[in-house]
Design an enzyme around this catalytic site. Structure first.
Site: not given
Ligand code: AMP
Length: 290
Positions: A42, A153-155, A195, A37-39, A35
């Site tokens: 991601h 695996e965070k989610d 994010s 707001a990459l860190h 989604m």
């Molecule tokens: P999001 O943009 O939050 O929907 O996340 C996109 C993808 O990045 C999803 O598969 C998340 O599980 C993964 N993700 C988010 N934060 C982390 C993290 N801290 N470590 C590993 N994967 C992550």
């Protein structure tokens, strides 16, 4: 890196990547849905994706269907140019960044609901959330048709929902077996990168590190034979004492079915928690050894 914002452009760009294979003549594609707001979490998925395929396709789409009416859809950070630069620097070949009306054109009526694994934990606290996730991820899979797809695996519950959806719908590209879970990337103090961490004030950010710390204490207790209910109650109390406003859930669950466990059995388990600090809801999970 090419940026596609319409399905037509995406289709042509994916077809071009397919023609460009290293060795076998057919380019292998890995998809990293996000989604934005990459860190670093991601970007770790993107790096792992590069090991799995010839080309990495990332998607950025803030999916309205997975936000509840009182959630942070409008406030969710959007920074496409900055994200695109980060993805390009990691060697991503193609960014799929559709608008809401491109993803859900007028007349869109389909919903994918994965029963059971969607019901508890975040599913109980966020009704309809995992239907929104399953529906958009199924569309992303059909749009890109990747050989592999990577999720954090965070989610953890999201990963289980997507695996069940791919298995039950006989998805071919990617098949259920080529959905890869990547371990959670953490800040130096243990807080899982998210994010949503940017919503935290300096004080809240410092207090948030208590969440993974209290989880590790609870896991050590459970693995050492302590009563599960007692360890979970102590975990909740520690998180509240650290400054969190509330705990949505703190559960021990079977690591595959996510069914709640009251005792640690023979099979791998997972400790999962969601807690609110100020207006921000943070989630985390960790493995518990049998
Ligand atoms: P999001 O943009 O939050 O929907 O996340 C996109 C993808 O990045 C999803 O598969 C998340 O599980 C993964 N993700 C988010 N934060 C982390 C993290 N801290 N470590 C590993 N994967 C992550």
């Amino acid at each position: 890196m090419q940026i596609a914002t319409t399905r037509d452009v995406l289709r042509n760009a994916v077809a071009a990547l397919r023609q460009d294979g290293v060795g076998q003549g057919r380019g292998r594609i890995a998809l990293v849905p996000t989604m934005g707001a990459l860190h670093e979490g991601h970007l770790t998925l993107v790096r792992r994706a590069r090991e799995e395929a010839d080309h990495v396709v990332a998607s950025i789409f803030v999916n309205p269907k997975q936000f509840g009416p009182n959630e942070d859809l409008d406030a969710y950070p959007r920074q496409l140019a900055e994200d695109a630069a980060l993805l390009e620097a990691e060697g991503c070949a193609l960014l799929w960044a559709p608008t809401v009306s491109e993803m859900y054109p007028a007349g869109f009526v389909t919903n994918i609901s994965v029963a059971g694994v969607s019901d508890g934990l975040c599913g109980a606290a966020r009704p309809g959330h995992f239907d929104g996730v399953a529906t958009v991820v199924c569309k992303l899979f059909n749009q890109v048709q990747p050989d592999v797809a990577l999720f954090g695996e965070k989610d953890y519950q999201q990963l289980a929902v997507i695996r069940a959806m791919a298995r039950d719908l006989d998805l071919a590209l990617p098949c259920a077996e080529s959905i890869i879970g990547v371990p959670t990337v953490r800040e130096a103090d243990g807080l899982a990168m998210s994010s949503r961490n940017r919503y935290l004030s300096a004080e809240q950010r410092a207090a948030a590190a208590a969440l993974p710390r209290a989880m590790r204490t609870a896991i050590a207790a459970i693995e050492g034979g302590a009563d599960v209910a007692g360890a979970l109650a102590a975990l909740q109390a520690e998180v509240i004492a650290a400054g969190f406003a509330s705990v949505d859930y703190a559960e021990l669950a079977d690591s595959t079915s996510l069914a709640p466990l009251t005792v640690l059995g023979e099979t791998p388990a997972r400790l999962l928690i969601a807690a609110r600090i100020g207006g921000t809801r943070l989630i985390d999970n960790m493995a518990v050894s049998a």
